[in-house]
Design an enzyme around this catalytic site. Structure first.
Site, PDB file in Angstrom:
ATOM      1  N   ARG A   1       9.204 -19.628-106.055  1.00  0.00           N
ATOM      2  CA  ARG A   1      10.233 -18.964-105.242  1.00  0.00           C
ATOM      3  C   ARG A   1      10.408 -17.483-105.602  1.00  0.00           C
ATOM      4  O   ARG A   1      11.492 -16.926-105.517  1.00  0.00           O
ATOM      5  CB  ARG A   1      11.597 -19.665-105.363  1.00  0.00           C
ATOM      6  CG  ARG A   1      11.636 -21.048-104.810  1.00  0.00           C
ATOM      7  CD  ARG A   1      11.282 -21.086-103.314  1.00  0.00           C
ATOM      8  NE  ARG A   1      11.133 -22.457-102.907  1.00  0.00           N
ATOM      9  CZ  ARG A   1       9.973 -23.134-102.965  1.00  0.00           C
ATOM     10  NH1 ARG A   1       8.865 -22.536-103.344  1.00  0.00           N
ATOM     11  NH2 ARG A   1       9.908 -24.381-102.611  1.00  0.00           N
TER      12      ARG A   1
ATOM     13  N   SER B   1      17.695 -24.969 -98.823  1.00  0.00           N
ATOM     14  CA  SER B   1      18.152 -25.304-100.180  1.00  0.00           C
ATOM     15  C   SER B   1      18.953 -24.127-100.734  1.00  0.00           C
ATOM     16  O   SER B   1      18.463 -22.998-100.727  1.00  0.00           O
ATOM     17  CB  SER B   1      16.971 -25.575-101.102  1.00  0.00           C
ATOM     18  OG  SER B   1      16.250 -26.674-100.617  1.00  0.00           O
TER      19      SER B   1
ATOM     20  N   GLU C   1      19.272 -19.694-104.149  1.00  0.00           N
ATOM     21  CA  GLU C   1      17.978 -19.325-103.554  1.00  0.00           C
ATOM     22  C   GLU C   1      18.136 -18.267-102.456  1.00  0.00           C
ATOM     23  O   GLU C   1      17.319 -17.348-102.375  1.00  0.00           O
ATOM     24  CB  GLU C   1      17.313 -20.589-103.005  1.00  0.00           C
ATOM     25  CG  GLU C   1      15.883 -20.348-102.583  1.00  0.00           C
ATOM     26  CD  GLU C   1      15.183 -21.611-102.090  1.00  0.00           C
ATOM     27  OE1 GLU C   1      15.084 -22.572-102.864  1.00  0.00           O
ATOM     28  OE2 GLU C   1      14.761 -21.618-100.930  1.00  0.00           O
TER      29      GLU C   1
HETATM   30  C1  LIG Z   1      16.762 -25.622 -92.550  1.00  0.00           C
HETATM   31  C2  LIG Z   1      16.029 -24.730 -93.526  1.00  0.00           C
HETATM   32  C3  LIG Z   1      14.976 -25.239 -94.265  1.00  0.00           C
HETATM   33  C4  LIG Z   1      14.283 -24.426 -95.178  1.00  0.00           C
HETATM   34  N1  LIG Z   1      13.262 -24.968 -95.903  1.00  0.00           N
HETATM   35  C5  LIG Z   1      12.581 -24.199 -96.795  1.00  0.00           C
HETATM   36  C6  LIG Z   1      11.514 -24.767 -97.558  1.00  0.00           C
HETATM   37  O1  LIG Z   1      11.155 -25.937 -97.424  1.00  0.00           O
HETATM   38  N2  LIG Z   1      10.886 -23.962 -98.455  1.00  0.00           N
HETATM   39  C7  LIG Z   1      11.236 -22.665 -98.636  1.00  0.00           C
HETATM   40  O2  LIG Z   1      10.613 -21.988 -99.466  1.00  0.00           O
HETATM   41  N3  LIG Z   1      12.244 -22.096 -97.914  1.00  0.00           N
HETATM   42  C8  LIG Z   1      12.918 -22.834 -97.008  1.00  0.00           C
HETATM   43  N4  LIG Z   1      13.958 -22.285 -96.292  1.00  0.00           N
HETATM   44  C9  LIG Z   1      14.321 -20.872 -96.507  1.00  0.00           C
HETATM   45  C10 LIG Z   1      13.693 -19.883 -95.492  1.00  0.00           C
HETATM   46  O3  LIG Z   1      13.345 -20.538 -94.301  1.00  0.00           O
HETATM   47  C11 LIG Z   1      12.470 -19.177 -96.027  1.00  0.00           C
HETATM   48  O4  LIG Z   1      12.776 -18.512 -97.230  1.00  0.00           O
HETATM   49  C12 LIG Z   1      11.898 -18.157 -95.018  1.00  0.00           C
HETATM   50  O5  LIG Z   1      10.616 -17.754 -95.411  1.00  0.00           O
HETATM   51  C13 LIG Z   1      12.755 -16.924 -94.867  1.00  0.00           C
HETATM   52  O6  LIG Z   1      12.151 -16.099 -93.873  1.00  0.00           O
HETATM   53  P1  LIG Z   1      13.005 -15.238 -92.878  1.00  0.00           P
HETATM   54  O7  LIG Z   1      12.061 -14.533 -91.999  1.00  0.00           O
HETATM   55  O8  LIG Z   1      14.045 -16.070 -92.218  1.00  0.00           O
HETATM   56  O9  LIG Z   1      13.670 -14.212 -93.893  1.00  0.00           O
HETATM   57  P2  LIG Z   1      15.181 -13.677 -93.911  1.00  0.00           P
HETATM   58  O10 LIG Z   1      16.104 -14.807 -94.190  1.00  0.00           O
HETATM   59  O11 LIG Z   1      15.447 -12.843 -92.741  1.00  0.00           O
HETATM   60  O12 LIG Z   1      15.112 -12.742 -95.217  1.00  0.00           O
HETATM   61  C14 LIG Z   1      14.937 -13.290 -96.497  1.00  0.00           C
HETATM   62  C15 LIG Z   1      14.491 -12.175 -97.460  1.00  0.00           C
HETATM   63  O13 LIG Z   1      13.192 -11.731 -97.076  1.00  0.00           O
HETATM   64  C16 LIG Z   1      13.227 -10.341 -96.786  1.00  0.00           C
HETATM   65  N5  LIG Z   1      12.322 -10.105 -95.661  1.00  0.00           N
HETATM   66  C17 LIG Z   1      12.223 -10.808 -94.496  1.00  0.00           C
HETATM   67  N6  LIG Z   1      11.267 -10.283 -93.726  1.00  0.00           N
HETATM   68  C18 LIG Z   1      10.744  -9.243 -94.411  1.00  0.00           C
HETATM   69  C19 LIG Z   1       9.724  -8.271 -94.145  1.00  0.00           C
HETATM   70  N7  LIG Z   1       9.033  -8.275 -92.994  1.00  0.00           N
HETATM   71  N8  LIG Z   1       9.481  -7.320 -95.080  1.00  0.00           N
HETATM   72  C20 LIG Z   1      10.168  -7.293 -96.253  1.00  0.00           C
HETATM   73  N9  LIG Z   1      11.128  -8.168 -96.563  1.00  0.00           N
HETATM   74  C21 LIG Z   1      11.414  -9.134 -95.647  1.00  0.00           C
HETATM   75  C22 LIG Z   1      14.675 -10.022 -96.449  1.00  0.00           C
HETATM   76  O14 LIG Z   1      14.964  -8.651 -96.687  1.00  0.00           O
HETATM   77  C23 LIG Z   1      15.392 -10.950 -97.405  1.00  0.00           C
HETATM   78  O15 LIG Z   1      15.426 -10.370 -98.675  1.00  0.00           O
HETATM   79  C24 LIG Z   1      14.663 -23.070 -95.361  1.00  0.00           C
HETATM   80  C25 LIG Z   1      15.740 -22.560 -94.604  1.00  0.00           C
HETATM   81  C26 LIG Z   1      16.418 -23.378 -93.705  1.00  0.00           C
HETATM   82  C27 LIG Z   1      17.555 -22.810 -92.909  1.00  0.00           C
END
Ligand SMILES: Cc1cc2nc3c(=O)[nH]c(=O)nc-3n(C[C@H](O)[C@H](O)[C@H](O)COP(=O)(O)OP(=O)(O)OC[C@H]3O[C@@H](n4cnc5c(N)ncnc54)[C@H](O)[C@@H]3O)c2cc1C
Length: 353
Positions: free
Chosen positions: A168, A245, A346
């Protein structure tokens, strides 16, 4: 490039809490990303990069500077000299929906991300916390990351070793936090490769089968397991209004693990744990939460715990970010008191002092 003002952020996140962005821009092209970064720099505005908003808790006061929503698209499979044997290189825009990419890879019979089906968010978000589930993590397949380096003001391609992937974690959320805007991610997948079936839940799912499952069947199994745990976004399901999570599984030294084990034995319990790197043990955070008095369905006002998974904090309807933070604090305090371990959240906290 259009800069909007006072744009509500809650609807752009899965947890759906928090205030507005003072300035906001959605960017589809790399030159627009550069231009927007320059806009923030010249005005001395703090910058926040938004992907799919699935790993965020946005403060009720919102974000005082500029929020850039990265929407660079496109999934291509360039033929390069180093694409050998069954390896297929996918170059994917940071703004592409992660699950759409997984579906496309599986449809092309390419292995490497099938167990990561159903994770919400953007492709650009996946290297940030080295997204992982059911025995796979993106560190297994990321070849390189194309990004705008805000420190050097130039576009760079970071090969996988430079990304510093760990559980992570990567340079993007630790040592170099805030330095890079991820524009594209290149993944190396294996055409015709077998699905990864290391995870116990998946092995159980296929226990009765005589022949190995296909990539598509593995994907479906993962989605079914995720759905049962409220970890698949299903419209109208309150348990999905979460950031996934909420706490990381603690990774303990041998000594810490022994201490924890002794506490458990004195209560007549056994803690689920898994080996981690360097003789450490990874312990189930969900188990610690549940055995500290916070069961599934626990609620305090508008914030609560999912009915399907003890690790997912949910917005039960009208929650503010402060309600979520209050519940987070309560759980951390409870687990520490009961087990002597401070759970590390997380999600990313945005706009908090
Ligand atoms: C129902 C649910 C289930 C999930 N299951 C998992 C799982 O099984 N495993 C897991 O690891 N995670 C899980 N997650 C967490 C999440 O989905 C992941 O961490 C996902 O990759 C976040 O991506 P995002 O585009 O939504 O990022 P955001 O939530 O928009 O941002 C998260 C972070 O990434 C940064 N970021 C996003 N895009 C960029 C970019 N282009 N450049 C630089 N920084 C960036 C943001 O600044 C922030 O710091 C889950 C979430 C939910 C709601």
């Amino acid at each position: 490039m259009t800069i909007q003002e006072n744009v509500p952020l809650a609807p752009l996140t899965t947890l759906q809490v928090g205030g507005p962005a003072r300035y906001f821009a959605e960017l589809k092209r790399e030159d627009e990303v550069r231009e927007a970064a320059q806009f923030a720099k010249t005005r001395n505005l703090p910058l926040f990069v938004l992907g799919g908003g699935s790993n965020l808790v946005v403060a009720d006061s919102g974000w005082p500077g500029l929020v850039l929503r990265i929407a660079t698209g496109g999934i291509t499979t360039p033929t390069t000299p180093d694409t050998t044997g069954n390896a297929v290189l996918f170059s994917v825009g940071a703004g592409v929906n992660w699950d759409d990419f997984v579906a496309q890879a599986v449809a092309q019979n390419c292995a490497g991300v099938e167990c990561l089906s159903g994770i919400p968010g953007s492709v650009g978000g996946t290297p940030v916390q080295n997204v992982g589930a059911y025995g796979q993590e993106v560190a297994d397949t990321v070849e390189s990351v194309r990004a705008l380096d805000l420190q050097e003001d130039r576009i760079v391609v970071l090969p996988k070793p430079a990304c510093g992937f760990r559980y992570r974690s990567s340079i993007f959320n630790s040592t170099e936090c805030g330095r890079y805007i991820i524009l594209r991610v290149n993944y190396r997948l294996k055409r015709g490769g077998a699905p990864s079936l290391h995870y116990a839940d998946l092995q159980k799912h296929f226990a009765e089968r005589k022949t190995p499952p296909s990539l598509a069947e593995t994907c479906e199994a993962v989605r079914a397991i995720r759905r049962a745990k409220g970890m698949l976004l299903v419209p109208g399901d309150e348990d999905c209004r979460s950031a996934g999570s909420f706490f990381k599984n603690p990774v303990l030294s041998e000594e810490q693990f022994r201490d924890l084990g002794e506490r458990a034995v004195s209560k007549g319990l056994e803690i689920p744990s898994y080996p981690a790197l360097n003789a450490q043990r990874k312990v189930s955070a969900a188990w610690l939460v549940e055995y500290s008095g916070f069961s599934k369905g626990y609620a305090t006002g508008a914030a609560g715990i999912s009915h399907k998974h003890a690790l997912a904090l949910i917005n039960r309807g009208e929650a503010h970010a402060s309600d979520i933070v209050e519940l987070k604090d309560k759980i951390q305090h409870g687990v520490r008191k009961e087990w002597g371990i401070l759970l590390e959240p997380e999600p990313v906290f945005v706009g908090f002092p």
